[in-house]
Write an enzyme that holds these catalytic residues in place. Structure first.
Site, short mmCIF file in Angstrom:
data_model
loop_
_atom_site.label_atom_id
_atom_site.label_comp_id
_atom_site.label_asym_id
_atom_site.label_seq_id
_atom_site.Cartn_x
_atom_site.Cartn_y
_atom_site.Cartn_z
N LYS A 119 -1.09 -17.42 -15.33
CA LYS A 119 -1.94 -16.54 -16.14
C LYS A 119 -2.88 -17.40 -16.97
O LYS A 119 -2.45 -18.22 -17.78
CB LYS A 119 -1.10 -15.65 -17.06
CG LYS A 119 -1.98 -14.71 -17.90
CD LYS A 119 -1.21 -14.10 -19.04
CE LYS A 119 -2.19 -13.44 -20.00
NZ LYS A 119 -1.56 -13.04 -21.27
N GLY A 158 -1.86 -8.78 -30.19
CA GLY A 158 -0.98 -8.61 -31.34
C GLY A 158 -1.40 -7.54 -32.32
O GLY A 158 -0.74 -7.35 -33.34
N ALA A 213 -2.68 -7.13 -23.71
CA ALA A 213 -2.97 -7.26 -25.13
C ALA A 213 -3.33 -5.93 -25.78
O ALA A 213 -4.10 -5.14 -25.23
CB ALA A 213 -4.11 -8.25 -25.40
N GLY A 214 -2.75 -5.71 -26.95
CA GLY A 214 -3.11 -4.57 -27.79
C GLY A 214 -2.17 -3.40 -27.74
O GLY A 214 -2.26 -2.50 -28.58
N ASN A 252 3.87 -8.36 -25.19
CA ASN A 252 4.86 -9.19 -25.86
C ASN A 252 5.14 -8.68 -27.27
O ASN A 252 6.24 -8.23 -27.57
CB ASN A 252 4.39 -10.64 -25.88
CG ASN A 252 5.42 -11.61 -26.43
OD1 ASN A 252 5.16 -12.80 -26.55
ND2 ASN A 252 6.62 -11.17 -26.74
N THR A 253 4.11 -8.70 -28.12
CA THR A 253 4.31 -8.38 -29.53
C THR A 253 4.86 -6.97 -29.73
O THR A 253 5.71 -6.76 -30.61
CB THR A 253 2.99 -8.53 -30.30
OG1 THR A 253 2.41 -9.79 -30.00
CG2 THR A 253 3.22 -8.43 -31.79
#
Length: 260
Positions: A100, A161, A187-188, A209-210
């Site tokens: 990635k 994040g 993301a997001g 992830n976050t």
């Protein structure tokens, strides 16, 4: 659900998860297992997978024979840094080609630097890497990355994040309409409904992830994300009813009613 195919390999799960920001490796392992993910992404500059002998190794808790380890270039701000990082990852993972790519523009927004991303992608593809690429939600640049030979396009839903969800579904739709390779939101995502919306739009998968690691209960949230991705995919395949503005469509028949 039909399989997600990336670089010729089929995966049952369409949820990809990161391995950072957890309390410890035990929580990482439990959350990854609850997510049902088959692809787990690892920040080579931040996580030890063998480059730091004597330190705890993520691969001791996430078996590479069970999971596809997806090394990423989180923390890289130039094409040169990103290429060098993934060359190291390939050595650590015995020639592993699926990676990635992310090249960031600044440390505050973590928005992708697209000129550097394109430069790195071109080099990596020429070197035989199978590149999944984090990018802006720009359909023109997404097509440029695809034309370079990237195996998956990964536009951000909102800032890394941030938990803001999908802020521009129209741009994502434009990318989806034109793409010939898998498109995964990266993301997001903040909660399960964000993941479901991404899948309902027609995305091939979601990476996060976050949203899991920073939840009050990461393991439970991982399970929720698994269900949301599955439900969103099923809804997309089923095809939603058309929206009808200004006019209701009664669920119950009106024929034969008094006064009808």
């Amino acid at each position: 659900m039909n399989a997600l195919v990336i670089a010729g390999r089929a995966y049952v799960s369409r949820l990809l998860v990161g391995t950072g920001k957890y309390r410890d490796f035990d929580e990482t392992r439990a959350a990854v297992e609850a997510s049902g993910a088959e692809i787990v992404t690892v920040a080579i500059r931040r996580m030890n997978i063998g480059q730091n002998p004597g330190q705890p190794n993520l691969l001791d808790v996430l078996d590479p024979d069970r999971y596809t380890i997806l090394p990423n270039t989180a923390g890289c701000f130039t094409a040169e840094e990103a290429v060098r990082t993934l060359r190291l990852a390939r050595e650590l993972l015995d020639g592993h080609a699926l990676v990635k790519l992310e090249v960031l523009g600044d440390a505050d927004t973590l928005f992708p630097n697209m000129p550097e991303t394109l430069k790195a992608a071109e080099t990596l593809v020429k070197e035989g890497f199978q590149v999944m690429v984090y990018c802006a939600d720009d359909p023109i640049q997404a097509r440029m990355l695809e034309d370079l030979g990237c195996v998956a396009i990964m536009p951000l839903a909102s800032l890394i994040g941030s938990g803001m969800g999908i802020v521009n579904p129209w741009n994502l739709s434009l990318i989806l309409e034109r793409a010939r390779v898998p498109v995964l939101v990266d993301a997001g995502v903040g909660t399960a409904s964000d993941a479901a919306i991404a899948m309902e739009l027609g995305c091939d998968g979601v990476l996060m992830n976050t949203a899991i690691a920073h939840a009050r209960d990461p393991v439970r949230m991982a399970g929720a994300m698994r269900k949301a991705v599955e439900a969103g995919r099923e809804a997309f395949l089923a095809g939603r009813m058309p929206r009808r503005h200004y006019r209701a469509d009664p669920s119950s028949p009106t024929d034969g009613r008094i006064g009808a």
